[in-house]
Design a protein around this motif. Structure first.
Motif, PDB file in Angstrom:
ATOM      1  N   ILE A   1     -71.448 -25.847 -36.867  1.00 37.45           N
ATOM      2  CA  ILE A   1     -70.966 -25.695 -38.241  1.00 37.45           C
ATOM      3  C   ILE A   1     -70.453 -27.050 -38.689  1.00 37.45           C
ATOM      4  N   GLN A   2     -70.925 -27.485 -39.853  1.00 37.27           N
ATOM      5  CA  GLN A   2     -70.505 -28.770 -40.391  1.00 37.27           C
ATOM      6  C   GLN A   2     -69.976 -28.573 -41.804  1.00 37.27           C
ATOM      7  N   ARG A   3     -68.823 -29.135 -42.052  1.00 36.80           N
ATOM      8  CA  ARG A   3     -68.224 -29.097 -43.382  1.00 36.80           C
ATOM      9  C   ARG A   3     -68.942 -30.108 -44.253  1.00 36.80           C
ATOM     10  N   VAL A   4     -69.376 -29.685 -45.433  1.00 37.29           N
ATOM     11  CA  VAL A   4     -70.037 -30.579 -46.378  1.00 37.29           C
ATOM     12  C   VAL A   4     -69.026 -30.864 -47.472  1.00 37.29           C
ATOM     13  N   ASP A   5     -68.454 -32.054 -47.440  1.00 38.30           N
ATOM     14  CA  ASP A   5     -67.432 -32.410 -48.416  1.00 38.30           C
ATOM     15  C   ASP A   5     -68.055 -32.930 -49.698  1.00 38.30           C
ATOM     16  N   LEU A   6     -67.391 -32.625 -50.784  1.00 37.66           N
ATOM     17  CA  LEU A   6     -67.801 -33.153 -52.080  1.00 37.66           C
ATOM     18  C   LEU A   6     -67.025 -34.451 -52.297  1.00 37.66           C
ATOM     19  N   PRO A   7     -67.698 -35.584 -52.287  1.00 39.33           N
ATOM     20  CA  PRO A   7     -67.013 -36.868 -52.249  1.00 39.33           C
ATOM     21  C   PRO A   7     -66.322 -37.321 -53.536  1.00 39.33           C
ATOM     22  N   SER A   8     -66.913 -37.116 -54.661  1.00 36.72           N
ATOM     23  CA  SER A   8     -66.335 -37.660 -55.878  1.00 36.72           C
ATOM     24  C   SER A   8     -66.490 -36.675 -57.026  1.00 36.72           C
ATOM     25  N   LEU A   9     -65.773 -36.925 -58.084  1.00 45.68           N
ATOM     26  CA  LEU A   9     -65.852 -36.062 -59.256  1.00 45.68           C
ATOM     27  C   LEU A   9     -67.274 -36.048 -59.822  1.00 45.68           C
ATOM     28  N   GLU A  10     -67.937 -37.192 -59.842  1.00 47.91           N
ATOM     29  CA  GLU A  10     -69.308 -37.255 -60.357  1.00 47.91           C
ATOM     30  C   GLU A  10     -70.234 -36.398 -59.502  1.00 47.91           C
ATOM     31  N   ALA A  11     -70.061 -36.480 -58.186  1.00 51.51           N
ATOM     32  CA  ALA A  11     -70.888 -35.675 -57.280  1.00 51.51           C
ATOM     33  C   ALA A  11     -70.608 -34.191 -57.487  1.00 51.51           C
ATOM     34  N   VAL A  12     -69.365 -33.851 -57.714  1.00 53.91           N
ATOM     35  CA  VAL A  12     -68.987 -32.460 -57.959  1.00 53.91           C
ATOM     36  C   VAL A  12     -69.644 -31.972 -59.242  1.00 53.91           C
ATOM     37  N   GLN A  13     -69.607 -32.782 -60.285  1.00 49.44           N
ATOM     38  CA  GLN A  13     -70.213 -32.377 -61.551  1.00 49.44           C
ATOM     39  C   GLN A  13     -71.724 -32.178 -61.404  1.00 49.44           C
TER      40      GLN A  13
END
Length: 153
Positions: free
Chosen positions: A70-82
Motif C-alpha cells: 500500500i502506497q500513499r499518493v500525496d497531492l503535492p501542490s494546490l495546482e496539482a490538486v485542482q
C-alpha cells in the motif's frame, strides 16, 4: 467500540504514517493472524478503505511469499490538486467517487474535517433526490464549485 475493520484500517494508516517512504508491505495471513480474523477481512478493508480515490495505490501479489503493498499518493501542490479535481470530477460523478475525493483532500489537509463533512452532506444521494444521470451531473457541478471556493482561500 470500534469494529475490526476500523482497527485494521487504523493500524495500516499508522504504519504508513511511520514509514519514511510512505509505503507498507504486509502479508495478508500475518495481518489476519494479528487481528484474529480471516484473510478475506483484510481484503475487504484494503479494497474499500485504501482505494485510489482515497489517495492510495495498492499492489497485490498472491501465492507463497505474496504480499500487499500500500502506497500513499500525496497531492503535492494546490495546482496539482485542482488538476486532480478536474480529472476526477469531470461532467458527472457518482457518490462513491465524490466521497473518495473528499476523503483524499481531507487526509491531505486541503480540507478541514468540518468542510469535508459539509461537502459529503451536500453531495449525498439523500439530498440530491434526482434521477440519474442528472443527479451525477448536478453533484459534479456542486462539488467543483464548492471545492474551487474552499481551495481559493
Amino acid at each position: 467500540m470500534r469494529n475490526i475493520s476500523d482497527l485494521i484500517e487504523q493500524y495500516l494508516k499508522q504504519i504508513l504514517h511511520n514509514s519514511s517512504e510512505g509505503i507498507v508491505e504486509i502479508q495478508r495471513s500475518e495481518l489476519a493472524e494479528k487481528f484474529s480474523c480471516v484473510p478475506s477481512q483484510i481484503n475487504y478493508v484494503i479494497s474499500t478503505r485504501f482505494t485510489l480515490e482515497k489517495g492510495y495505490f495498492v499492489e497485490s501479489k498472491r501465492g507463497g511469499g505474496g504480499y500487499i503493498r500500500i502506497q500513499r499518493v500525496d497531492l503535492p501542490s494546490l495546482e496539482a490538486v485542482q488538476r486532480h479535481i478536474q480529472q476526477t470530477v469531470g461532467e458527472q460523478i457518482d457518490q462513491t467517487t465524490a466521497e473518495g475525493l473528499i476523503y483524499q483532500l481531507e487526509e491531505s489537509r486541503f480540507l478541514t474535517q468540518r468542510e469535508a463533512y459539509l461537502l459529503r452532506a451536500a453531495v449525498s444521494r439523500d439530498v440530491l433526490q434526482l434521477k440519474l444521470p442528472l443527479r451525477d451531473e448536478i453533484r459534479a457541478k456542486l462539488l467543483k464549485a464548492m471545492l474551487v471556493a474552499l481551495l481559493a482561500r
